[in-house]
Design an enzyme around this catalytic site. Structure first.
Site, PDB file in Angstrom:
ATOM      1  N   GLU A  26      -3.866   8.530   8.365  1.00 37.00           N
ATOM      2  CA  GLU A  26      -2.428   8.424   8.619  1.00 37.00           C
ATOM      3  C   GLU A  26      -2.056   9.042   9.969  1.00 37.00           C
ATOM      4  O   GLU A  26      -1.120   8.605  10.638  1.00 37.00           O
ATOM      5  CB  GLU A  26      -1.637   9.109   7.499  1.00 37.00           C
ATOM      6  N   CYS A  53      -3.526  -0.862  -2.496  1.00 37.89           N
ATOM      7  CA  CYS A  53      -3.657   0.554  -2.818  1.00 37.89           C
ATOM      8  C   CYS A  53      -4.574   0.700  -4.027  1.00 37.89           C
ATOM      9  O   CYS A  53      -4.279   0.166  -5.105  1.00 37.89           O
ATOM     10  CB  CYS A  53      -2.288   1.151  -3.119  1.00 37.89           C
ATOM     11  N   ASN A  54      -5.691   1.401  -3.865  1.00 40.76           N
ATOM     12  CA  ASN A  54      -6.623   1.585  -4.975  1.00 40.76           C
ATOM     13  C   ASN A  54      -6.015   2.390  -6.112  1.00 40.76           C
ATOM     14  O   ASN A  54      -6.269   2.114  -7.287  1.00 40.76           O
ATOM     15  CB  ASN A  54      -7.899   2.261  -4.478  1.00 40.76           C
ATOM     16  N   CYS A  63     -10.586   3.234  -1.138  1.00 46.72           N
ATOM     17  CA  CYS A  63      -9.243   3.493  -0.617  1.00 46.72           C
ATOM     18  C   CYS A  63      -9.123   2.666   0.651  1.00 46.72           C
ATOM     19  O   CYS A  63     -10.048   2.661   1.483  1.00 46.72           O
ATOM     20  CB  CYS A  63      -9.036   4.982  -0.313  1.00 46.72           C
ATOM     21  N   THR A  64      -8.015   1.980   0.821  1.00 48.37           N
ATOM     22  CA  THR A  64      -7.894   1.076   1.970  1.00 48.37           C
ATOM     23  C   THR A  64      -7.701   1.817   3.287  1.00 48.37           C
ATOM     24  O   THR A  64      -7.731   1.199   4.355  1.00 48.37           O
ATOM     25  CB  THR A  64      -6.740   0.075   1.758  1.00 48.37           C
ATOM     26  N   HIS A  65      -7.516   3.133   3.234  1.00 47.33           N
ATOM     27  CA  HIS A  65      -7.523   3.916   4.466  1.00 47.33           C
ATOM     28  C   HIS A  65      -8.938   4.059   5.035  1.00 47.33           C
ATOM     29  O   HIS A  65      -9.126   4.201   6.243  1.00 47.33           O
ATOM     30  CB  HIS A  65      -6.956   5.325   4.217  1.00 47.33           C
ATOM     31  N   ASP A 103       0.852  -1.184   0.000  1.00 52.12           N
ATOM     32  CA  ASP A 103       0.000   0.000   0.000  1.00 52.12           C
ATOM     33  C   ASP A 103       0.891   1.239   0.000  1.00 52.12           C
ATOM     34  O   ASP A 103       2.084   1.163   0.328  1.00 52.12           O
ATOM     35  CB  ASP A 103      -0.922   0.006   1.226  1.00 52.12           C
ATOM     36  N   SER A 104       0.295   2.376  -0.327  1.00 51.67           N
ATOM     37  CA  SER A 104       1.056   3.627  -0.323  1.00 51.67           C
ATOM     38  C   SER A 104       1.393   4.084   1.095  1.00 51.67           C
ATOM     39  O   SER A 104       2.290   4.903   1.287  1.00 51.67           O
ATOM     40  CB  SER A 104       0.263   4.729  -1.037  1.00 51.67           C
ATOM     41  N   GLY A 160      -2.505   9.043  -4.486  1.00 47.17           N
ATOM     42  CA  GLY A 160      -3.674   9.538  -5.201  1.00 47.17           C
ATOM     43  C   GLY A 160      -3.497  10.853  -5.922  1.00 47.17           C
ATOM     44  O   GLY A 160      -4.281  11.184  -6.811  1.00 47.17           O
TER      45      GLY A 160
END
Length: 246
Positions: A149, A71-72, A181-183, A8-9, A41
């Site tokens: 984050e 990460c999308n 978004c995985t966040h 992921d980012s 993004g």
């Protein structure tokens, strides 16, 4: 030992790693968060592809057998390049997310949210249209990423951002929200507060379903995880310890 790399980012992909660990589909998960360059993004396509391929090369050092692109933004533009270079199965969150709702009512009102790159790529919209869905509203919601984050997942600041993005939406009419978004799953409590009638589509749960159905993966006795980051790995491990309850 079979190993799954999860990329992921930043730290958001922990939401995907958590579901994979709970499903016990692999002996070990190797997680890499590109925290030095989060978010993806707002990057251009060629940059995201380069970053993604660099993450793949890092994860190859651990003899992984599978790669989940959590990460999308990377899934929207880099998945084909990753598949060409990997030499093992690569799965992205977009295909999993769309598959997760393929049996829903095709007249459902869908709210698709994600980073600017994910939304502008049109990948979700294209796949959803192919599945027969017609009522899709797409909104880029980049401010959610830095909030997660920083560990800010509810409260007044989050409520204000919800109002900024969704103030003009009739919330009770939204049937499905695709958390692109995985966040975003870490904001689930806030989404349920603001959209009480909507079904949330979570990338991690969708990935697990896809892995079981298309790759016939079955549960192991247990799954361990190793965490790596391109910057501030201590912060990533701290957040992960909270979110993974470890």
């Amino acid at each position: 030992m079979n190993r799954c790399g999860v990329f992921d980012s930043g730290i958001g992909g922990i939401s995907v790693a958590k579901e994979i660990i709970q499903a016990k589909l692999f002996d070990e998960v190797i997680y890499f968060g590109d925290t030095a360059r989060v978010p993806y993004g707002n990057k251009n396509e060629s940059t995201i592809i380069r970053y993604s391929l660099e993450a793949l090369e890092f994860l190859k050092n651990f003899d992984i057998d599978f790669l989940v692109v959590a990460c999308n933004s990377a899934s929207s533009v880099a998945i084909d390049d990753l598949k060409k270079e990997a030499g093992f199965p690569v799965v992205g969150v977009i295909e999993a997310g769309v598959k997760a709702i393929e049996n829903e009512n095709k007249n459902s009102n869908i709210l698709l949210i994600g980073t600017k790159r994910t939304i502008s790529s049109g990948k979700y919209q294209k796949f959803l249209s192919k599945k027969g869905f017609k009522n899709i509203v797409s909104i880029p919601t980049p401010l959610f990423v830095p909030l997660v984050e920083e560990g800010i997942v509810d409260g007044k600041i989050v409520d204000d951002v919800f109002e900024l993005y969704f103030g003009n939406i009739e919330k009770n009419l939204v049937d499905i929200i695709i958390l692109g978004c995985t966040h975003y799953p870490f904001l689930s409590k806030s989404f349920k507060k603001h959209f009480p009638n909507a079904k949330l589509i979570h990338s991690g749960q969708a990935i697990v379903s896809l892995l079981k159905e298309e790759y016939n993966l079955t549960s192991k006795n247990s799954t361990t995880i190793k965490l790596f980051a391109s910057d501030n790995v201590e912060e990533l491990r701290y957040r992960a310890s909270i979110w993974l309850n470890r």
